[in-house]
Motif scaffolding. Structure first.
Motif, PDB file in Angstrom:
ATOM      1  N   PRO A   1      17.473 -15.713  -8.376  1.00 24.28           N
ATOM      2  CA  PRO A   1      17.488 -14.212  -8.219  1.00 24.28           C
ATOM      3  C   PRO A   1      17.938 -13.753  -6.964  1.00 24.28           C
ATOM      4  N   HIS A   2      18.762 -12.811  -6.937  1.00 24.52           N
ATOM      5  CA  HIS A   2      18.875 -11.907  -5.570  1.00 24.52           C
ATOM      6  C   HIS A   2      18.553 -10.663  -5.897  1.00 24.52           C
ATOM      7  N   ILE A   3      17.387  -9.954  -5.446  1.00 26.31           N
ATOM      8  CA  ILE A   3      17.375  -8.598  -5.547  1.00 26.31           C
ATOM      9  C   ILE A   3      17.215  -7.763  -4.535  1.00 26.31           C
ATOM     10  N   TYR A   4      18.185  -6.911  -4.630  1.00 24.96           N
ATOM     11  CA  TYR A   4      18.614  -6.172  -3.233  1.00 24.96           C
ATOM     12  C   TYR A   4      17.859  -5.436  -2.456  1.00 24.96           C
ATOM     13  N   GLY A   5      16.732  -4.876  -3.214  1.00 28.42           N
ATOM     14  CA  GLY A   5      15.686  -4.247  -2.701  1.00 28.42           C
ATOM     15  C   GLY A   5      15.765  -2.671  -2.572  1.00 28.42           C
ATOM     16  N   LYS A   6      16.777  -1.945  -3.530  1.00 28.45           N
ATOM     17  CA  LYS A   6      16.984  -0.792  -3.646  1.00 28.45           C
ATOM     18  C   LYS A   6      15.742  -0.117  -4.281  1.00 28.45           C
ATOM     19  N   GLU A   7      15.297   1.114  -3.604  1.00 28.57           N
ATOM     20  CA  GLU A   7      14.069   1.508  -3.890  1.00 28.57           C
ATOM     21  C   GLU A   7      14.186   2.154  -5.525  1.00 28.57           C
ATOM     22  N   ILE A   8      15.257   2.690  -5.619  1.00 31.54           N
ATOM     23  CA  ILE A   8      15.252   3.641  -6.942  1.00 31.54           C
ATOM     24  C   ILE A   8      16.457   3.064  -7.932  1.00 31.54           C
ATOM     25  N   THR A   9      16.126   2.801  -9.143  1.00 33.41           N
ATOM     26  CA  THR A   9      17.115   2.373 -10.190  1.00 33.41           C
ATOM     27  C   THR A   9      17.601   3.651 -10.755  1.00 33.41           C
ATOM     28  N   LYS A  10      19.220   3.466 -11.263  1.00 29.80           N
ATOM     29  CA  LYS A  10      19.658   4.433 -12.165  1.00 29.80           C
ATOM     30  C   LYS A  10      20.321   3.457 -13.087  1.00 29.80           C
ATOM     31  N   PRO A  11      20.849   4.197 -14.239  1.00 27.28           N
ATOM     32  CA  PRO A  11      21.510   3.141 -15.178  1.00 27.28           C
ATOM     33  C   PRO A  11      22.834   2.881 -14.523  1.00 27.28           C
ATOM     34  N   ASN A  12      23.009   1.503 -14.761  1.00 28.22           N
ATOM     35  CA  ASN A  12      24.252   0.742 -14.329  1.00 28.22           C
ATOM     36  C   ASN A  12      24.453   0.565 -12.757  1.00 28.22           C
ATOM     37  N   ARG A  13      23.327   1.050 -11.893  1.00 29.19           N
ATOM     38  CA  ARG A  13      23.381   0.906 -10.612  1.00 29.19           C
ATOM     39  C   ARG A  13      23.023  -0.410 -10.195  1.00 29.19           C
ATOM     40  N   LYS A  14      23.890  -1.206  -9.396  1.00 29.75           N
ATOM     41  CA  LYS A  14      23.773  -2.545  -8.851  1.00 29.75           C
ATOM     42  C   LYS A  14      22.558  -3.009  -8.240  1.00 29.75           C
ATOM     43  N   MET A  15      21.583  -3.427  -8.893  1.00 29.50           N
ATOM     44  CA  MET A  15      20.229  -3.639  -8.089  1.00 29.50           C
ATOM     45  C   MET A  15      19.992  -5.155  -7.679  1.00 29.50           C
ATOM     46  N   GLY A  16      20.766  -6.155  -8.153  1.00 26.54           N
ATOM     47  CA  GLY A  16      20.841  -7.374  -7.950  1.00 26.54           C
ATOM     48  C   GLY A  16      21.542  -8.290  -8.732  1.00 26.54           C
ATOM     49  N   HIS A  17      21.636  -9.522  -8.446  1.00 28.57           N
ATOM     50  CA  HIS A  17      22.241 -10.418  -9.185  1.00 28.57           C
ATOM     51  C   HIS A  17      21.523 -11.765  -9.486  1.00 28.57           C
TER      52      HIS A  17
END
Ligand code: ADP
Length: 381
Positions: A339-355
């Protein structure tokens, strides 16, 4: 100059900048990043982070003055400043002239046409009224695809029009209009090209698309294509890289249509979503390869070490807020899962948060694990 003293400037501090910084850190290279907020993904791993606007003339000029080599993780950067920096002798890879061609889809498509790069037919229109006129006069047939010339990213700026009712979805902006291609497969080849014109390409990947989000759902490598199709696609991608004269990476997205034709959809002059898996699955990752190419180092081996699948972790529909990763531990019970979690604080629908990259000797097994991950790992708030 000692390689480890060279200051490598990167315009953009998102996930691509983060992974570039991770790669640079392993090699002991000095990366400086410019983006508007230190809390962005690259800020987490790169100490030398300047807060500023990569679209702004003054900020890019100031940032570039303090760097020896400058690269990008996004095309939408201030080109006027980059051109001045280049004229002052700074090394800028990809070159501003290449970014200029790719940044505007109407210029990019015209370049393909002029250089006999296979691509879907197209016409360029200034806005919605012109497009509607062209439909009326029969110059555009429905179904078609509208692509905003500027500013499109991750499926935004692309509108498929399947029927008359969908005309209301048209964007009122300068656009490329092309017929809707009957796509059999979506493919990507990442080419690396050094200052002397040497090239090494990564094995072709096949993408499975989420038609709703207009984003890549997962991709896998090796693809299900024949060896000839893979070779043909690689030749097309390398030909494009040579024609552009690019130094660095060129990610070339292509369609295989129902008649077996390979058409270039678009290209990106930088590390790309379709190359994330190379971190674990290839002898050299796309990020390291980009650094090697722009620094004049030998290009690395691009061979695939194992079959792999890459799943984009998108923000779950219905959740906006501080990100939480449901099912993370369960996914780590599987072997060969990265897993790679990008570390973006806020999630939104369909936002790329990791892979998540999944490697296995057998593609079939990797695809099964990918399905488990898609069903169980959710980004919620
Ligand atoms: P972006 O710059 O947002 O990545 P793309 O040009 O890659 O936009 O288009 C996004 C997706 O839209 C493609 O991957 C494909 O699924 C679909 N698409 C784009 N152009 C066409 C076309 N001419 N015919 C059919 N589908 C298309």
């Amino acid at each position: 100059m000692d390689l480890h003293q060279v200051k490598i400037g990167v315009l953009g501090g998102g996930q691509l900048g983060k992974m570039l910084a991770q790669s640079a850190s392993r090699l002991g290279l000095h990366l400086r990043i410019l983006d508007s907020d230190k809390q962005f993904p690259a800020g987490i791993v790169c100490r030398d982070f300047l807060e500023g606007d990569f679209r702004g003339f003054d900020d890019v000029l100031f940032f570039g003055e303090g760097c020896d080599v400058i690269t990008i993780e996004i095309e939408d950067v201030n080109l006027d400043a980059l051109k001045i920096l280049e004229s002052k002798g700074k090394k800028i890879f990809p070159q501003p002239s290449v970014i200029e061609i790719i940044k505007d889809k109407s210029v990019q498509k015209t370049f393909y046409q002029e250089h006999q790069i296979p691509t879907a037919e197209f016409n360029i229109y200034e806005g919605k009224a012109e497009i509607l006129n062209a439909i009326e006069s029969g110059d555009i047939a429905i179904p078609f695809v509208q692509k905003a010339a500027l500013g499109g990213y991750d499926g935004r700026g692309v509108q498929v029009v399947n029927c008359v009712e969908e005309l209301e979805l048209l964007m009122d902006t300068k656009s490329v209009i092309e017929p809707k291609v009957n796509i059999d497969k979506e493919l990507a080849v990442i080419v690396s090209r050094d200052v002397d014109g040497n090239m090494k390409s990564f094995p072709m990947v096949e993408m499975a698309f989420d038609p709703q989000a207009n984003l890549v759902n997962y991709l896998f490598c090796p693809s299900h294509c024949t060896e000839k199709q893979q070779n043909d696609a690689t030749v097309i991608a390398e030909n494009l890289a040579s024609r552009l004269g690019i130094v660095g990476l060129l990610a070339v997205e292509m369609f295989l249509d129902d008649d077996g034709n390979i058409l270039v959809n678009e290209a990106a002059p930088r590390p790309h979503n379709s190359g994330h898996h190379t971190i674990e699955a290839c002898v050299t990752s796309q990020y390291e390869q980009h650094l090697r190419a722009i620094l004049g180092l030998p290009l690395g081996e691009t061979t695939l070490k194992s079959a792999s699948v890459m799943v984009n972790l998108l923000g779950e529909a219905g959740y906006t807020g501080k990100a939480r990763y449901q099912g993370f531990a369960e996914c780590l019970e599987l072997s060969g899962v990265y897993p790679h979690i990008y570390g973006k604080e806020i999630t939104k629908p369909n936002r790329k948060m990791g892979h998540v990259t999944i490697c296995d000797e057998k593609l079939k097994v990797a695809l099964q694990k990918a399905n488990f991950i898609k069903e169980n790992l959710k980004v919620i708030s």
